[in-house]
Design a protein around this motif. Structure first.
Motif, PDB file in Angstrom:
ATOM      1  N   GLN A  18      -7.608  10.593   6.397  1.00 17.93           N
ATOM      2  CA  GLN A  18      -7.941  10.067   5.075  1.00 17.93           C
ATOM      3  C   GLN A  18      -9.079  10.536   4.539  1.00 17.93           C
ATOM      4  OE1 GLN A  18      -7.462   5.230   5.458  1.00 17.93           O
ATOM      5  NE2 GLN A  18      -7.465   6.224   7.676  1.00 17.93           N
ATOM      6  N   TYR A  35      -0.418   8.846   6.616  1.00 19.56           N
ATOM      7  CA  TYR A  35      -1.315   9.054   5.204  1.00 19.56           C
ATOM      8  C   TYR A  35      -0.686  10.283   4.478  1.00 19.56           C
ATOM      9  CZ  TYR A  35      -4.068   5.674   7.585  1.00 19.56           C
ATOM     10  OH  TYR A  35      -4.504   4.625   7.932  1.00 19.56           O
ATOM     11  N   GLY A  36       0.519  10.688   4.448  1.00 18.38           N
ATOM     12  CA  GLY A  36       0.972  11.557   3.764  1.00 18.38           C
ATOM     13  C   GLY A  36       0.770  13.028   3.825  1.00 18.38           C
ATOM     14  N   GLU A  82      -3.964  18.446   3.333  1.00 21.29           N
ATOM     15  CA  GLU A  82      -2.339  18.473   3.284  1.00 21.29           C
ATOM     16  C   GLU A  82      -1.710  18.383   4.794  1.00 21.29           C
ATOM     17  OE1 GLU A  82      -0.913  21.846   1.115  1.00 21.29           O
ATOM     18  OE2 GLU A  82      -2.629  21.684  -0.663  1.00 21.29           O
ATOM     19  N   THR A  90       0.857  -1.139  -0.064  1.00 21.29           N
ATOM     20  CA  THR A  90       0.045   0.007   0.149  1.00 21.29           C
ATOM     21  C   THR A  90       0.847   1.319   0.157  1.00 21.29           C
ATOM     22  OG1 THR A  90      -1.673  -0.924   1.087  1.00 21.29           O
ATOM     23  CG2 THR A  90      -1.853   1.253   1.091  1.00 21.29           C
ATOM     24  N   LEU A  91       0.646   1.994  -1.007  1.00 22.99           N
ATOM     25  CA  LEU A  91       1.729   3.302  -1.146  1.00 22.99           C
ATOM     26  C   LEU A  91       0.643   4.486  -1.083  1.00 22.99           C
ATOM     27  CD1 LEU A  91       4.048   2.129  -4.036  1.00 22.99           C
ATOM     28  CD2 LEU A  91       4.484   2.294  -1.748  1.00 22.99           C
ATOM     29  N   ILE A  92       1.269   5.378  -0.245  1.00 20.63           N
ATOM     30  CA  ILE A  92       0.402   6.596  -0.115  1.00 20.63           C
ATOM     31  C   ILE A  92       0.970   7.680  -0.691  1.00 20.63           C
ATOM     32  CG2 ILE A  92      -0.447   8.053   1.999  1.00 20.63           C
ATOM     33  CD1 ILE A  92      -1.607   5.401   2.187  1.00 20.63           C
ATOM     34  N   GLN A  93      -0.043   8.208  -1.407  1.00 18.88           N
ATOM     35  CA  GLN A  93       0.600   9.546  -1.953  1.00 18.88           C
ATOM     36  C   GLN A  93       0.789  10.604  -1.257  1.00 18.88           C
ATOM     37  OE1 GLN A  93      -2.150  10.754  -5.028  1.00 18.88           O
ATOM     38  NE2 GLN A  93      -1.136  12.610  -5.901  1.00 18.88           N
ATOM     39  N   GLN A  94       1.754  11.315  -1.284  1.00 23.46           N
ATOM     40  CA  GLN A  94       2.107  12.515  -0.329  1.00 23.46           C
ATOM     41  C   GLN A  94       1.209  13.887  -0.730  1.00 23.46           C
ATOM     42  OE1 GLN A  94       4.592  12.180   2.156  1.00 23.46           O
ATOM     43  NE2 GLN A  94       3.766  10.119   1.547  1.00 23.46           N
ATOM     44  N   ALA A  95       1.054  14.571   0.373  1.00 23.17           N
ATOM     45  CA  ALA A  95       0.273  15.864  -0.173  1.00 23.17           C
ATOM     46  C   ALA A  95       1.112  16.894  -0.652  1.00 23.17           C
ATOM     47  CB  ALA A  95      -0.063  16.264   1.472  1.00 23.17           C
ATOM     48  N   THR A  96       0.479  17.916  -1.469  1.00 21.53           N
ATOM     49  CA  THR A  96       0.819  18.950  -2.181  1.00 21.53           C
ATOM     50  C   THR A  96       2.101  19.323  -1.595  1.00 21.53           C
ATOM     51  OG1 THR A  96      -1.137  19.431  -3.139  1.00 21.53           O
ATOM     52  CG2 THR A  96       0.647  21.060  -3.334  1.00 21.53           C
ATOM     53  N   LYS A 105      -8.699  14.020  -0.594  1.00 19.96           N
ATOM     54  CA  LYS A 105      -7.214  14.445  -1.458  1.00 19.96           C
ATOM     55  C   LYS A 105      -6.967  15.695  -1.038  1.00 19.96           C
ATOM     56  CE  LYS A 105      -8.079  10.547  -4.787  1.00 19.96           C
ATOM     57  NZ  LYS A 105      -8.085  10.117  -6.017  1.00 19.96           N
TER      58      LYS A 105
END
Length: 286
Positions: A153, A220-221, A159, A4-10, A156
């Protein structure tokens, strides 16, 4: 690593925030010239109820007329349990292309973030905004802390998270003698020494809350916010550079690990060092 790969925030340089009351526009220019990475123009706690509407007008004018440079500009809206919140979002987002983020106070459940996300999304579509607005949430109630992982979570757009210790203390009915400070009765006794005496050490009543929020952010990034804590020192930067150089040399020699200053350096160490160096580069470029 997990599958499970979590996308990092802007990515933003986001160590500290300067709060500027929307009801006091004389402070706007001073804030624009300050050193904080992010400025949030406040519509919530710093503004009296009778001043809410004028503060909103002040913020719209200030965002449109003042040169804020490269700072990230954020507004703190009023709580979702008030009748001010929706107008804060609609009026400012519709009229201020310069606003980058919205700070949602006293976030208690993921649905709080969902509600603002829905409203902002509709405004962006209507106004054809190209720059997507990001969110930060304030965790400052027992309910918010109980749901912090779910909140992390929730959108999207999310941040960052920050901890509101004053309202949190009130929400948890904590015994406090000052905002964010310890309490003399909150501590531990050591075992008895040779003379039968026991030393007493104060504890940090906010450590659990801050740690739990930080873990939720990192998992959660998101970005946990605190200036000094997340600014690498010169010594840390130099050490990170040495780690990277040592691993580069090890790679040339076909090694997966190497010893540096008597300690084993492996791939996990280089990931940690690279993250620190990237943060240092962001700060230097600011």
């Amino acid at each position: 690593m997990s599958f499970t790969l979590i996308q990092q925030a802007t990515p933003r340089l986001h160590r500290s925030e300067l709060a500027v009351p929307g009801s006091n526009p004389s402070l706007f220019e001073k804030g624009a010239k300050g050193q904080a990475d992010i400025i949030f123009l406040d519509l919530e706690d710093a503004v009296a109820p009778d001043d809410k509407e004028q503060a909103r007008k002040n913020i719209i004018q200030g965002l449109n007329e003042i040169d804020w440079g490269t700072k990230t500009m954020m507004i703190r809206i009023n709580g979702l349990d008030t009748h001010y919140a929706y107008r804060d979002v609609v009026d400012v987002v519709e009229n201020c292309p310069r606003v980058d983020m919205i700070l949602i106070p006293k976030t208690g459940v993921p649905q709080d973030v969902y509600a603002i996300d829905m409203l902002v999304t509709q405004i962006e579509q209507y106004k054809k905004r190209e720059k997507k607005i990001g969110f930060e949430v304030l965790i400052e109630t027992a309910l918010g802390m109980a749901n912090v992982e779910a909140i992390a979570q929730s959108s999207k757009r999310l941040e960052a998270m920050s901890f509101g210790v004053a309202d949190y203390a009130a929400s948890t009915r904590a015994r406090t003698v000052g905002i964010g400070g310890p309490h003399p009765d909150y501590g531990v006794l050591t075992d008895k020494d040779a003379e039968g005496k026991r030393a007493y050490y104060w504890g940090d009543p906010w450590h659990f809350a801050l740690s739990r929020m930080m873990v939720a952010c990192r998992a959660y990034g998101l970005r946990p916010i605190a200036n000094q804590v997340f600014t690498p020192s010169d010594a840390e930067v130099k050490k990170a550079q040495r780690i990277v150089e040592a691993m580069e040399q090890a790679a040339k020699e076909g090694k997966g690990a190497v010893s540096l200053d008597g300690r084993l350096i492996d791939l996990a160490s280089i990931r940690q060092a690279e993250a620190l160096l990237n943060k240092a580069k962001q700060i230097k470029a600011a």
